[in-house]
Design an enzyme around this catalytic site. Structure first.
Site, PDB file in Angstrom:
ATOM      1  CB  SER A  90     -34.233 -79.310  26.616  1.00  0.00           C
ATOM      2  OG  SER A  90     -34.983 -80.493  26.582  1.00  0.00           O
ATOM      3  CD  GLN A  91     -36.225 -72.473  28.500  1.00  0.00           C
ATOM      4  OE1 GLN A  91     -37.131 -73.276  28.791  1.00  0.00           O
ATOM      5  NE2 GLN A  91     -36.275 -71.203  28.850  1.00  0.00           N
TER       6      GLN A  91
END
Length: 240
Positions: A90-91
């Site tokens: 994930s970011q």
């Protein structure tokens, strides 16, 4: 509060998952230290992350050690990265926001559904007493277990299995974080949440997802909308 955050961001470097302050390496010993500190400043603080413990953990956990080697120079970019088996890491902002929403103080037992690269589990390792993390894909689960052990995350327990079922023999949990999106909240996860516990979960199909915070009380379960997101789907077995 702001002076504490500014001081923290200015001094961030990798301690690893279980190192103490006396083990801090020299600033130049980690070539990614400045990229990590910049990530905290520009991607997290600038977007409103305020929990000092989350900022500290994000500034210390070596994200570059938990992505494919060919992508290490992109590890602190503002976006997700592929990690194989059709999954992503994930970011950084999403990891920080979900960690902050869990509101951990340090003594909790936390379940993560969707180990992936192990990055979120490594961040949780620095924020909670015990972390239990489940990954459906055996290849990812095995790699994450090796990497978490290598990084000294001794309070993280890994399992290959179906995240929809949670981890009943380790329940109840003070917090549950889900890093892939089901179309509906799995009932088992709410059942395994302790009274007063918090579930942070993206919900929706591939085109329309939102991140929700569920809080369990004696009166029932309350939910609060956080913001729109885009996650890979939460699957119940590899052939889905």
């Amino acid at each position: 509060m702001w002076s504490r955050i500014a001081s923290l961001v200015a001094s961030l470097c990798w301690l690893g998952c279980s190192a103490s302050s006396r083990d801090v390496p020299a600033p130049m010993s980690d070539p990614y230290a400045e990229l990590r500190a910049r990530m905290v400043r520009e991607q997290l603080v600038a977007r409103g992350i305020r929990d000092a413990r989350v900022l500290e953990a994000m500034g210390r956990v070596p994200r570059h050690e938990l992505v494919p080697e060919a992508m290490r120079d992109e590890a602190y970019d503002d976006g997700p990265l592929p990690i194989g088996e059709g999954q992503t890491i994930s970011q950084p902002y999403i990891v920080a926001a979900m960690s902050e929403a869990a509101a951990l103080s340090g003594g909790e037992r936390v379940l993560e559904v969707g180990t992936g690269s192990g990055y979120q589990a490594a961040v949780l390792s620095a924020l909670a007493a015990e972390v239990y993390t489940i990954e459906l894909e055996p290849v990812l689960a095995a790699r994450a277990q090796r990497d978490l052990e290598r990084l000294g995350c001794t309070n993280v327990h890994t399992r290959t299995g179906d995240g929809y079922a949670g981890w009943p023999d380790a329940a109840p949990f003070d917090a549950i974080l889900v890093t892939a999106a089901p179309e509906h909240v799995p009932p088992a996860l709410l059942e395994q949440l302790r009274i007063g516990g918090r579930l942070v979960i993206p919900v929706g199909d591939s085109g329309d997802q939102d991140l929700w915070l569920y809080t369990k009380s004696e009166r029932g379960v309350e939910r609060r909308h956080l913001f729109p997101v885009r996650f890979v789907p939460l699957r119940s077995h590899p052939d889905d």
